[in-house]
Design an enzyme around this catalytic site. Structure first.
Site, PDB file in Angstrom:
ATOM      1  N   LYS A 198      62.908  60.410  48.568  1.00 46.68           N
ATOM      2  CA  LYS A 198      62.374  59.308  48.203  1.00 46.68           C
ATOM      3  C   LYS A 198      62.187  58.298  49.448  1.00 46.68           C
ATOM      4  CE  LYS A 198      62.633  60.332  43.459  1.00 46.68           C
ATOM      5  NZ  LYS A 198      63.382  60.424  42.144  1.00 46.68           N
ATOM      6  N   ASP A 258      58.099  55.416  37.665  1.00 48.85           N
ATOM      7  CA  ASP A 258      58.321  56.642  37.058  1.00 48.85           C
ATOM      8  C   ASP A 258      57.476  56.882  35.980  1.00 48.85           C
ATOM      9  OD1 ASP A 258      60.031  58.399  38.396  1.00 48.85           O
ATOM     10  OD2 ASP A 258      61.797  57.414  37.909  1.00 48.85           O
ATOM     11  N   GLN A 287      67.204  56.472  39.056  1.00 48.92           N
ATOM     12  CA  GLN A 287      67.271  58.122  39.234  1.00 48.92           C
ATOM     13  C   GLN A 287      68.004  58.587  37.930  1.00 48.92           C
ATOM     14  OE1 GLN A 287      65.622  59.789  41.568  1.00 48.92           O
ATOM     15  NE2 GLN A 287      66.437  61.678  40.723  1.00 48.92           N
TER      16      GLN A 287
HETATM   17  N1  GUN Z   1      65.522  63.245  37.759  1.00 48.06           N
HETATM   18  C1  GUN Z   1      64.980  64.488  37.839  1.00 48.06           C
HETATM   19  N2  GUN Z   1      63.677  63.961  37.896  1.00 48.06           N
HETATM   20  C2  GUN Z   1      63.259  62.749  38.137  1.00 48.06           C
HETATM   21  C3  GUN Z   1      62.187  61.939  38.195  1.00 48.06           C
HETATM   22  O1  GUN Z   1      61.190  62.007  38.234  1.00 48.06           O
HETATM   23  N3  GUN Z   1      62.487  60.443  38.335  1.00 48.06           N
HETATM   24  C4  GUN Z   1      63.907  59.977  38.048  1.00 48.06           C
HETATM   25  N4  GUN Z   1      63.898  58.809  37.969  1.00 48.06           N
HETATM   26  N5  GUN Z   1      64.826  60.728  37.803  1.00 48.06           N
HETATM   27  C5  GUN Z   1      64.510  62.220  37.847  1.00 48.06           C
END
Ligand code: GUN
Length: 310
Positions: free
Chosen positions: A52, A119, A96
């Protein structure tokens, strides 16, 4: 011959479209800013967060990584989020997941300012999604819809079956498909006659997290199959059972000691589907592209810069 839906190509297309919007923001005000909170040392989360941050660098988005220890208390994490909510230079906040078991994930996600919720996990944004109002959408489901649209795969009037009912993928992708006028069925671990229900699908979305579980029995001939699963297998017997037909894949296993496989059987999907997303290289790259899109959108809204080019 089934068409392979190339997530890397679509990611590159989306990012190429975002770049001038980021530049426009930087000229008019400042570059967009994303804060990523990574609690503890989960190795998979570390890889996701690294990717990211890398995507932000590629696009000129300013990113900031916060790494509190996994002993952090819920209230301490919420205090960090509140300080990010108050900062003028932060447009997006991402926590996350998964968080350590002692942390109250719901309270944490509810603490994020809905306008910075890139998100799309805040209940306000989920409510907007349910009622079809504009808002920040969860990234993986939004990426799937983007892929279908860019490949001009018809959705209206089609029978869509979503396998998996998670808050992050299953439920939101079902809602997005319904808003595009598909007839949607959501299946899960207690669905009876799962294979029979899946075989009705013109469009099958697999988001269950079980390696190669959906075999030929589950796929209607000519269906479009979207595989959201990313399962790492490191057992050679299991790799042989899934990839025994593919000497190149087995050579890759012997080189690396593991392989990634989706929730759909790779041999069967290539035989039965009219089009499908591969693993890796299908849905995965789109999640990050849509995170970038959400961050740019949040920045444009907050800074009052519209998205038209020029
Ligand atoms: N963990 C697995 N997929 C995601 C996601 O799309 N966003 C976040 N913040 N954590 C995750």
């Amino acid at each position: 011959m089934a068409e392979i839906l190339d997530g890397i190509r679509i990611r590159d297309e989306i990012q190429a479209e975002l770049k001038p919007r980021v530049e426009r923001l930087a000229r008019a005000a400042r570059a967009p800013g994303l804060a990523v909170i990574l609690v503890g040392n989960n190795p998979a989360s570390e890889i996701y967060v690294r990717n990211k941050v890398k995507a932000c660098e590629t696009l000129g988005i300013r990113s900031e990584k916060l790494t509190p220890p996994d002993t952090i208390a819920t209230d301490e994490l919420i205090a960090i989020i509140e300080s990010l909510n108050a900062r003028e230079d932060v447009d997006g906040i991402l926590v996350q997941l998964p968080l350590p078991a002692h942390v109250d994930t719901r309270r944490v996600l509810e603490a994020v300012d809905p306008d910075k919720d890139v998100d799309g996990f805040h209940p306000l944004n989920l409510g907007r999604l349910v009622s079809g109002r504009p808002g920040l959408r969860p990234c993986t489901p939004a990426g799937i819809l983007e892929l279908l649209k860019r490949y001009r795969i018809p959705i209206a009037g089609r029978d869509a079956v979503v396998v998996g009912r998670s808050d992050i993928v299953g439920k939101p992708v079902a809602l997005l498909l319904m808003h595009e006028h598909a007839t949607v069925t959501i299946c899960h671990s207690r669905t009876s006659n799962l294979a029979e229900v899946c075989r009705r699908a013109d469009l099958l979305v697999a988001a269950i997290g079980r390696a190669a579980m959906l075999t030929a029995d589950y796929i209607r001939q000519g269906a479009v199959v979207i595989d959201v699963g990313i399962n790492r297998i490191s057992d050679r017997g299991q790799a042989e059972a899934i990839f025994g037909h593919d000497p190149e894949k087995m050579a890759e296993f012997d080189r690396k000691g593991s392989l990634l496989v989706g929730d759909v059987h790779p041999r069967d999907v290539a035989r039965c589907a009219s089009a499908y997303t591969p693993v890796p290289g299908g849905v995965g790259p789109l999640t990050i592209a849509m995170l970038m899109a959400n961050t740019v959108q949040a920045a444009e809204r907050r800074l009052g810069v519209c998205s038209a080019s020029g």
